[in-house]
Design a protein around this motif. Structure first.
Motif, PDB file in Angstrom:
ATOM      1  N   GLU A   1       0.849  -1.195   0.000  1.00  0.00           N
ATOM      2  CA  GLU A   1       0.000   0.000   0.000  1.00  0.00           C
ATOM      3  C   GLU A   1       0.882   1.240   0.000  1.00  0.00           C
ATOM      4  O   GLU A   1       1.507   1.563   1.006  1.00  0.00           O
ATOM      5  N   ILE A   2       0.947   1.933  -1.130  1.00  0.00           N
ATOM      6  CA  ILE A   2       1.895   3.045  -1.269  1.00  0.00           C
ATOM      7  C   ILE A   2       1.204   4.386  -1.516  1.00  0.00           C
ATOM      8  O   ILE A   2       1.848   5.352  -1.919  1.00  0.00           O
ATOM      9  N   ASP A   3      -0.109   4.455  -1.301  1.00  0.00           N
ATOM     10  CA  ASP A   3      -0.868   5.708  -1.497  1.00  0.00           C
ATOM     11  C   ASP A   3      -0.743   6.250  -2.917  1.00  0.00           C
ATOM     12  O   ASP A   3      -0.648   7.458  -3.129  1.00  0.00           O
ATOM     13  N   GLY A   4      -0.746   5.364  -3.868  1.00  0.00           N
ATOM     14  CA  GLY A   4      -0.678   5.745  -5.270  1.00  0.00           C
ATOM     15  C   GLY A   4      -0.480   4.498  -6.108  1.00  0.00           C
ATOM     16  O   GLY A   4      -0.325   3.402  -5.571  1.00  0.00           O
ATOM     17  N   PRO A   5      -0.478   4.656  -7.416  1.00  0.00           N
ATOM     18  CA  PRO A   5      -0.313   3.489  -8.285  1.00  0.00           C
ATOM     19  C   PRO A   5       1.134   2.992  -8.288  1.00  0.00           C
ATOM     20  O   PRO A   5       2.068   3.749  -8.017  1.00  0.00           O
ATOM     21  N   GLN A   6       1.288   1.721  -8.623  1.00  0.00           N
ATOM     22  CA  GLN A   6       2.631   1.175  -8.835  1.00  0.00           C
ATOM     23  C   GLN A   6       3.263   1.856 -10.053  1.00  0.00           C
ATOM     24  O   GLN A   6       2.599   2.064 -11.074  1.00  0.00           O
ATOM     25  N   SER A   7       4.525   2.196  -9.938  1.00  0.00           N
ATOM     26  CA  SER A   7       5.191   2.918 -11.032  1.00  0.00           C
ATOM     27  C   SER A   7       5.192   2.119 -12.333  1.00  0.00           C
ATOM     28  O   SER A   7       5.121   2.708 -13.417  1.00  0.00           O
ATOM     29  N   GLU A   8       5.238   0.787 -12.260  1.00  0.00           N
ATOM     30  CA  GLU A   8       5.221  -0.014 -13.492  1.00  0.00           C
ATOM     31  C   GLU A   8       3.885   0.147 -14.235  1.00  0.00           C
ATOM     32  O   GLU A   8       3.854   0.160 -15.471  1.00  0.00           O
ATOM     33  N   ILE A   9       2.785   0.296 -13.504  1.00  0.00           N
ATOM     34  CA  ILE A   9       1.471   0.508 -14.130  1.00  0.00           C
ATOM     35  C   ILE A   9       1.423   1.895 -14.765  1.00  0.00           C
ATOM     36  O   ILE A   9       0.922   2.070 -15.886  1.00  0.00           O
ATOM     37  N   VAL A  10       1.979   2.879 -14.083  1.00  0.00           N
ATOM     38  CA  VAL A  10       2.047   4.240 -14.640  1.00  0.00           C
ATOM     39  C   VAL A  10       2.833   4.233 -15.947  1.00  0.00           C
ATOM     40  O   VAL A  10       2.404   4.824 -16.954  1.00  0.00           O
ATOM     41  N   HIS A  11       3.968   3.535 -15.963  1.00  0.00           N
ATOM     42  CA  HIS A  11       4.795   3.496 -17.180  1.00  0.00           C
ATOM     43  C   HIS A  11       4.058   2.819 -18.332  1.00  0.00           C
ATOM     44  O   HIS A  11       4.160   3.265 -19.482  1.00  0.00           O
ATOM     45  N   LEU A  12       3.308   1.749 -18.040  1.00  0.00           N
ATOM     46  CA  LEU A  12       2.512   1.093 -19.094  1.00  0.00           C
ATOM     47  C   LEU A  12       1.513   2.070 -19.705  1.00  0.00           C
ATOM     48  O   LEU A  12       1.349   2.134 -20.924  1.00  0.00           O
ATOM     49  N   ALA A  13       0.840   2.828 -18.848  1.00  0.00           N
ATOM     50  CA  ALA A  13      -0.140   3.804 -19.342  1.00  0.00           C
ATOM     51  C   ALA A  13       0.540   4.898 -20.153  1.00  0.00           C
ATOM     52  O   ALA A  13       0.068   5.281 -21.230  1.00  0.00           O
ATOM     53  N   PHE A  70       8.876  -3.555  -7.753  1.00  0.00           N
ATOM     54  CA  PHE A  70       7.664  -3.338  -6.978  1.00  0.00           C
ATOM     55  C   PHE A  70       7.943  -2.214  -5.996  1.00  0.00           C
ATOM     56  O   PHE A  70       8.922  -2.270  -5.247  1.00  0.00           O
ATOM     57  N   ASP A  71       7.090  -1.202  -5.984  1.00  0.00           N
ATOM     58  CA  ASP A  71       7.195  -0.157  -4.975  1.00  0.00           C
ATOM     59  C   ASP A  71       6.603  -0.687  -3.672  1.00  0.00           C
ATOM     60  O   ASP A  71       5.625  -1.448  -3.682  1.00  0.00           O
ATOM     61  N   THR A  72       7.194  -0.291  -2.536  1.00  0.00           N
ATOM     62  CA  THR A  72       6.653  -0.664  -1.229  1.00  0.00           C
ATOM     63  C   THR A  72       6.601   0.580  -0.349  1.00  0.00           C
ATOM     64  O   THR A  72       7.123   1.637  -0.717  1.00  0.00           O
ATOM     65  N   ASN A  73       6.006   0.414   0.820  1.00  0.00           N
ATOM     66  CA  ASN A  73       5.997   1.519   1.783  1.00  0.00           C
ATOM     67  C   ASN A  73       7.088   1.322   2.838  1.00  0.00           C
ATOM     68  O   ASN A  73       7.031   1.901   3.915  1.00  0.00           O
ATOM     69  N   LEU A  74       8.089   0.509   2.527  1.00  0.00           N
ATOM     70  CA  LEU A  74       9.186   0.207   3.450  1.00  0.00           C
ATOM     71  C   LEU A  74      10.371   1.123   3.166  1.00  0.00           C
ATOM     72  O   LEU A  74      11.433   0.687   2.745  1.00  0.00           O
ATOM     73  N   GLY A  75      10.174   2.407   3.355  1.00  0.00           N
ATOM     74  CA  GLY A  75      11.232   3.369   3.074  1.00  0.00           C
ATOM     75  C   GLY A  75      11.505   3.413   1.578  1.00  0.00           C
ATOM     76  O   GLY A  75      10.593   3.486   0.766  1.00  0.00           O
ATOM     77  N   SER A  76      12.782   3.323   1.214  1.00  0.00           N
ATOM     78  CA  SER A  76      13.146   3.398  -0.206  1.00  0.00           C
ATOM     79  C   SER A  76      13.196   2.013  -0.855  1.00  0.00           C
ATOM     80  O   SER A  76      13.594   1.891  -2.007  1.00  0.00           O
ATOM     81  N   ARG A  77      12.790   0.979  -0.142  1.00  0.00           N
ATOM     82  CA  ARG A  77      12.924  -0.375  -0.665  1.00  0.00           C
ATOM     83  C   ARG A  77      11.989  -0.631  -1.846  1.00  0.00           C
ATOM     84  O   ARG A  77      10.797  -0.375  -1.790  1.00  0.00           O
ATOM     85  N   LYS A  78      12.573  -1.138  -2.916  1.00  0.00           N
ATOM     86  CA  LYS A  78      11.815  -1.622  -4.067  1.00  0.00           C
ATOM     87  C   LYS A  78      12.224  -3.071  -4.256  1.00  0.00           C
ATOM     88  O   LYS A  78      13.383  -3.421  -4.064  1.00  0.00           O
ATOM     89  N   CYS A  79      11.275  -3.910  -4.625  1.00  0.00           N
ATOM     90  CA  CYS A  79      11.534  -5.339  -4.745  1.00  0.00           C
ATOM     91  C   CYS A  79      11.696  -5.740  -6.203  1.00  0.00           C
ATOM     92  O   CYS A  79      11.045  -5.182  -7.092  1.00  0.00           O
ATOM     93  N   ASN A  80      12.563  -6.721  -6.444  1.00  0.00           N
ATOM     94  CA  ASN A  80      12.816  -7.204  -7.800  1.00  0.00           C
ATOM     95  C   ASN A  80      11.611  -7.972  -8.322  1.00  0.00           C
ATOM     96  O   ASN A  80      11.057  -8.834  -7.632  1.00  0.00           O
ATOM     97  N   ALA A  81      11.228  -7.645  -9.537  1.00  0.00           N
ATOM     98  CA  ALA A  81      10.006  -8.212 -10.116  1.00  0.00           C
ATOM     99  C   ALA A  81      10.197  -8.451 -11.602  1.00  0.00           C
ATOM    100  O   ALA A  81      11.192  -8.021 -12.204  1.00  0.00           O
ATOM    101  N   TRP A  82       9.217  -9.147 -12.180  1.00  0.00           N
ATOM    102  CA  TRP A  82       9.080  -9.252 -13.632  1.00  0.00           C
ATOM    103  C   TRP A  82       7.842  -8.475 -14.048  1.00  0.00           C
ATOM    104  O   TRP A  82       6.809  -8.554 -13.379  1.00  0.00           O
ATOM    105  N   LEU A  83       7.950  -7.750 -15.133  1.00  0.00           N
ATOM    106  CA  LEU A  83       6.793  -7.158 -15.793  1.00  0.00           C
ATOM    107  C   LEU A  83       6.598  -7.924 -17.079  1.00  0.00           C
ATOM    108  O   LEU A  83       7.488  -7.947 -17.943  1.00  0.00           O
TER     109      LEU A  83
END
Length: 196
Positions: free
Chosen positions: A17-29, A175-188
């Motif tokens: 829950e990051i109070d906004g869309p995931q950045s990967e979804i924004v980039h797709l749009a 993946f964006d997270t609400n854990l500070g600056s942590r982003k998790c490795n993912a596949w799109l």
């Protein structure tokens, strides 16, 4: 993880829950890859669906967790246009009786056990128009440690969507997270239905 586990997590603020869309979804749009109508499968509290509706897409968001949909509906109040939010099982999309050109999945696929993959694929086929695209963001095997959901390999994605689908790409993502600056490795992944 079952519905009860997610209900417990939504009593607080889960890491996604990051109070906004995931950045990967924004980039797709922004790249023009998303087409209406859009189904957000496993939408959680609706941030991706709300973002897409705000920029002009017709969107339906579904989640099996009632408290997540309750929060999504609360966020949607007073917004126009607003997505439609429904408590719905993503493994039973056929009974939605709707068709979509795009399905987005930000964090659903990686919570499914392998034995449910064929059920999920059949469910997707029931709502995606031929030529429509399924966009999936899931944890990759490059994410270290054991925190969070299971990791998914490119080979697993390709094996799951090997009949009646075209894999347009599988790219490294975050993946964006609400854990500070942590982003998790993912596949799109961009996966197009070529036959139903």
């Amino acid at each position: 993880m079952g519905t009860k586990t997610f209900e417990e997590m939504y009593k607080g603020v889960p890491p996604w829950e990051i109070d906004g869309p995931q950045s990967e979804i924004v980039h797709l749009a922004e790249r023009g890859e998303i087409r209406s109508a859009v189904l957000d499968a496993g939408c959680g509290t609706g941030e991706n669906a709300l973002y897409l509706a705000e920029i002009g897409f017709e969107v339906v968001g579904i989640d099996i967790v009632p408290s997540a949909i309750e929060k999504a509906l609360g966020k949607a109040k007073g917004r126009s246009p607003a997505p439609t939010f429904l408590v719905w099982d993503t493994l039973d999309l056929e009974h939605l009786e709707r068709r979509f050109n795009t399905v987005i999945d930000s964090g659903f696929f990686h919570v499914l056990p392998d034995k449910k993959h064929p059920v999920f694929v059949k469910s997707l086929v029931s709502v995606l128009n031929p030529g429509g695209t399924y966009f999936m963001v899931c944890f990759s095997e490059h994410e270290p440690g054991s925190w969070g959901p299971r990791r998914v390999t490119q080979a697993q994605i390709r094996e799951t969507f090997n009949k009646g689908w075209r894999i347009d790409y599988i790219r490294e993502a975050k993946f964006d997270t609400n854990l500070g600056s942590r982003k998790c490795n993912a596949w799109l992944s961009s996966i197009t239905l070529i036959a139903s």
